[in-house]
Design a protein around this motif. Structure first.
Motif, mmCIF file in Angstrom:
data_model
loop_
_atom_site.group_PDB
_atom_site.id
_atom_site.type_symbol
_atom_site.label_atom_id
_atom_site.label_comp_id
_atom_site.label_asym_id
_atom_site.label_seq_id
_atom_site.Cartn_x
_atom_site.Cartn_y
_atom_site.Cartn_z
ATOM 1 N N SER A 79 0.826 -1.219 0.000
ATOM 2 C CA SER A 79 0.000 0.000 0.000
ATOM 3 C C SER A 79 0.854 1.261 0.000
ATOM 4 C CB SER A 79 -0.931 0.010 1.215
ATOM 5 O OG SER A 79 -0.210 0.211 2.420
ATOM 6 N N ARG A 80 2.074 1.161 0.487
ATOM 7 C CA ARG A 80 2.957 2.332 0.546
ATOM 8 C C ARG A 80 3.546 2.691 -0.814
ATOM 9 N NH1 ARG A 80 5.149 -0.817 5.096
ATOM 10 N NH2 ARG A 80 3.947 -0.244 6.957
ATOM 11 N N GLN A 119 1.799 3.497 -3.416
ATOM 12 C CA GLN A 119 0.889 4.328 -4.201
ATOM 13 C C GLN A 119 1.542 5.663 -4.528
ATOM 14 O OE1 GLN A 119 -3.014 5.108 -2.488
ATOM 15 N NE2 GLN A 119 -3.894 5.325 -4.538
ATOM 16 N N PHE A 166 -0.025 2.552 -8.569
ATOM 17 C CA PHE A 166 0.966 1.912 -7.708
ATOM 18 C C PHE A 166 2.183 1.488 -8.527
ATOM 19 C CE2 PHE A 166 -2.752 1.766 -5.160
ATOM 20 C CZ PHE A 166 -2.339 1.679 -3.838
ATOM 21 N N ALA A 178 -5.281 -4.501 -0.426
ATOM 22 C CA ALA A 178 -5.903 -3.509 0.466
ATOM 23 C C ALA A 178 -7.353 -3.877 0.768
ATOM 24 C CB ALA A 178 -5.813 -2.122 -0.161
ATOM 25 N N ILE A 180 -6.251 3.121 1.393
ATOM 26 C CA ILE A 180 -5.514 3.693 0.275
ATOM 27 C C ILE A 180 -6.402 4.771 -0.345
ATOM 28 C CG2 ILE A 180 -4.220 1.578 -0.239
ATOM 29 C CD1 ILE A 180 -6.186 1.083 -2.563
ATOM 30 N N GLU A 228 -8.566 5.403 -2.816
ATOM 31 C CA GLU A 228 -9.296 4.625 -3.819
ATOM 32 C C GLU A 228 -9.739 5.476 -4.997
ATOM 33 O OE1 GLU A 228 -12.458 2.474 -1.993
ATOM 34 O OE2 GLU A 228 -11.108 1.057 -0.987
#
Length: 670
Positions: free
Chosen positions: A114-115, A117, A124, A146, A153, A155
């Protein structure tokens, strides 16, 4: 010129701890009388203690230790390098479906993904520092993770990113072009973008119709799909992604199923397994190149696709059993390298490209589960392999255990931890086992996971890493010493590979280099083997490289390479006790001149080389130590590291990090 006697024992001990990697040698004048590994004591902590007054010491140690694969004792270039949404998603999915998720940290892997993005586009990246930009395919995997683990995140930004990458034809592209334009659509990007948009509740009727029209119009007369619309040859991969896309949109009709099943049957082989395509396909981009080989992934994707055709599945039960047996036979239960135990190879009866191991395993497990035959394999071993692919520092999954680790990063990491006073964090026994397993019959120690020609640099780095943790007894020191010593060239320097370029008619081979000589001499010294090399010729080789400005390098004096080479030369000559063969005063003046009047340097790499080079000659007083220390300290990043990942840099981030830590140790010890 200065005589050797002008270099104090203090300078030699400082050089030993700060630039030779804390090899555990009593002093350079006593290198021939070392105690065995088992009897050595930990070197003095005087230089390292100077770091303890600053929080940067702990942060620097944490940065280095987070790059370690603890199971193998090897290190990657930087801590966040092993975070790949695709590998993590496939690994987590395979383990969940097999009931083995307790062996891994799935939520940690999802958080790591998730980091990645991108703040500007919402997409991503495929990995940390991906210079190609965010990808639709990576976005799908990150969004999926996620969603499963309820991780926050952006979205709406991810949705916008995906929609921006739909072509006019209705298909999706993997990423934007370098100038921001649209590139070629692929079935993989289309399927994954469609699935991600579905998870984000963003598939409108208009979007659905465009996707369906794109996929249906791309079906070939033989019933299959190519990886891209620009290829004429249908493939298993293209068909797999097309069928999954249509299924996700509830748009897979009976006729399409029958034609797809007929195409896949044409690729099955009498001995089991599926070819990837009927004939080789090629195009201007690697994304649509396919070869008609029988592989684990082709077979798995074919079985997965056929299982989704329901009543239209034309595969007979006898042939299904044959393909299952072919897949089961690909599991490695007695591999030469135990790291790959339980994984799946790519081909029958030949070594698989290592980069496919996790993907092979995940696809094979999912395929066998789809036809209710997962119990035909050693599930625990397969699960243990996938679990070993999760990096303990970043929590991401890579394509095999110790993926992206290297001997040069490993040697640098152990050096950085040693100088930070955190050597206890290094998995010594794990590294000893790894290095022992990488040593070849000629004494060389090969780079992990690469089938390259053995080199002096890699062997020397392995020896230095082992020496720094007092584990050279884990390798055959005599043969390693012979391998390195045999590469001393008639000029006195060392070649990296067996044949010097000057001795080949086609210009191939390898000439002696200062960097190779620097590594070779230090490694030989670490093994008490200086008598095995011609030290007189080494000193003559270096003396012959000294230029008019005092630099000991064939490069221009204003270049970083010349500064680095001079540092290497000073350390080599101190190691062999022959500093007097060069004009030492001019060499010292040259290095000192690299510091600007305000105390700064051209860059941190230059500051490091100047500091350690002058330390070798007991001449640190020639520069402003406090300003040099201050300059280097300001280079520490919030993460604790002293170097970012460099693009096509001659030194890796881990090497640059270790060099700064060492230089600060030298400076703070004054």
């Amino acid at each position: 010129m200065r005589d050797d006697s002008s270099v104090s024992d203090v300078a030699r001990r400082t050089l030993l701890k700060a630039t030779a990697g804390s090899l555990g040698i009593a002093a350079f004048g006593q290198v021939e009388a070392q105690a065995p590994d088992e009897e050595r004591t930990t070197p003095s902590n005087s230089a390292r203690d100077a770091l303890s007054s600053d929080t940067s010491r702990e942060n620097a140690a944490e940065w280095a230790s987070n790059a370690l694969w603890t199971a193998t004792g090897t290190a990657t270039e930087f801590p966040g390098q092993v975070v790949f949404p695709r590998y993590s998603h496939l690994a987590v999915t395979a383990m969940n479906q097999a009931g083995l998720s307790g062996h891994i940290g799935p939520r940690d892997a999802a958080l790591a993904a998730s980091r990645l993005q991108d703040k500007e586009t919402g997409g991503f990246h495929r990995q940390e520092g991906d210079f190609l930009g965010p990808w639709t395919t990576a976005t799908y995997h990150a969004v999926s993770l996620a969603q499963v683990f309820d991780i926050s995140i952006d979205e709406s930004a991810a949705t916008e990113f995906l929609l921006d990458h739909q072509n006019d034809s209705g298909g999706f592209i993997p990423r934007s072009g370098f100038l921001g334009g649209k590139t070629i659509s692929t079935l993989a990007a289309t399927y994954k973008s469609t699935a991600a948009l579905g998870q984000l509740n963003a598939v409108t009727q208009s979007i659905r119709d465009r996707i369906v029209n794109f996929v249906q119009s791309a079906q070939h007369t033989d019933g299959g799909w190519a990886a891209t619309p620009h290829s004429n040859s249908s493939t298993v991969a293209g068909t797999y992604h097309a069928i999954n896309t249509l299924l996700s949109l509830n748009a897979l009709d009976a006729k399409t199923k029958r034609k797809a099943g007929s195409f896949l049957l044409s690729l099955q082989q009498p001995r089991g397994g599926f070819r990837g395509t009927l004939k080789p396909t090629d195009c201007s981009s690697p994304i649509c190149r396919r070869r008609p080989e029988v592989t684990t992934r082709n077979t798995a994707q074919a079985l997965l696709t056929l299982s989704k055709l329901g009543d239209a599945n034309p595969l007979q039960s006898a042939m299904e059993r044959l393909h299952v047996d072919w897949l089961v036979d690909r599991q490695l239960l007695s591999p030469a390298d135990e790291r790959f135990h339980g994984s799946f190879e790519t081909y029958r009866d030949r070594t698989a490209p290592i980069t496919h191991y996790l993907l092979n395993t995940a696809f094979a497990m999912n395929a066998l589960r789809s036809v209710d035959t997962l119990d035909h394999i050693d599930q625990q071993s397969a699960g243990a392999f996938i679990a070993a692919c999760q990096h303990p520092g970043s929590d991401g999954f890579a394509s095999w255990p110790s993926s992206l680790s290297s001997l040069r990063d490993t040697e640098a990491a152990v050096r950085a931890l040693d100088q930070s006073g955190a050597i206890e964090r290094f998995p010594r026994d794990s590294l000893a086992r790894t290095l022992s397993g990488q040593q070849r019959s000629d004494g060389s120690i090969a780079q992990l996971d690469w089938d390259n020609e053995p080199t002096v640099k890699q062997t020397a780095l392995a020896v230095l890493a082992a020496a720094q943790i007092n584990r050279t007894n884990a390798i055959d020191r005599a043969s390693a010493l012979s391998f390195i010593a045999d590469h001393q060239h008639q000029t006195g320097g060392f070649t990296n590979t067996s044949t010097p370029r000057s001795e080949t008619s086609d210009g191939g081979g390898d000439d002696p280099s200062l960097q190779t000589t620097w590594l070779a001499v230090r490694a030989v010294s670490a093994m008490n083997g200086l008598t095995r090399i011609d030290r007189r010729k080494v000193s003559e080789y270096l003396a012959g490289l000294q230029g008019d400005d005092g630099q000991i390098s064939p490069e221009q004096p204003t270049s970083l390479t010349a500064v680095r080479d001079t540092r290497y030369a000073m350390e080599i000559l101190t190691t062999i006790g022959r500093l007097s063969v060069v004009d030492l005063n001019r060499a010292i003046s040259y290095l000192a001149s690299r510091q600007r009047r305000d105390g700064t340097y051209e860059n941190e790499n230059e500051a490091v080389h100047v500091t350690t080079g002058l330390a070798a000659a007991d001449a640190l007083s020639e520069i402003d130590l406090s300003k040099t220390q201050q300059y280097l300290q300001t280079k520490q990043l919030p993460s604790g590291g002293f170097a970012k990942k460099g693009f096509y840099s001659s030194a890796t981030a881990m090497q640059r990090h270790a060099d700064v830590v060492e230089a600060l140790s030298v400076l703070r010890a004054q």
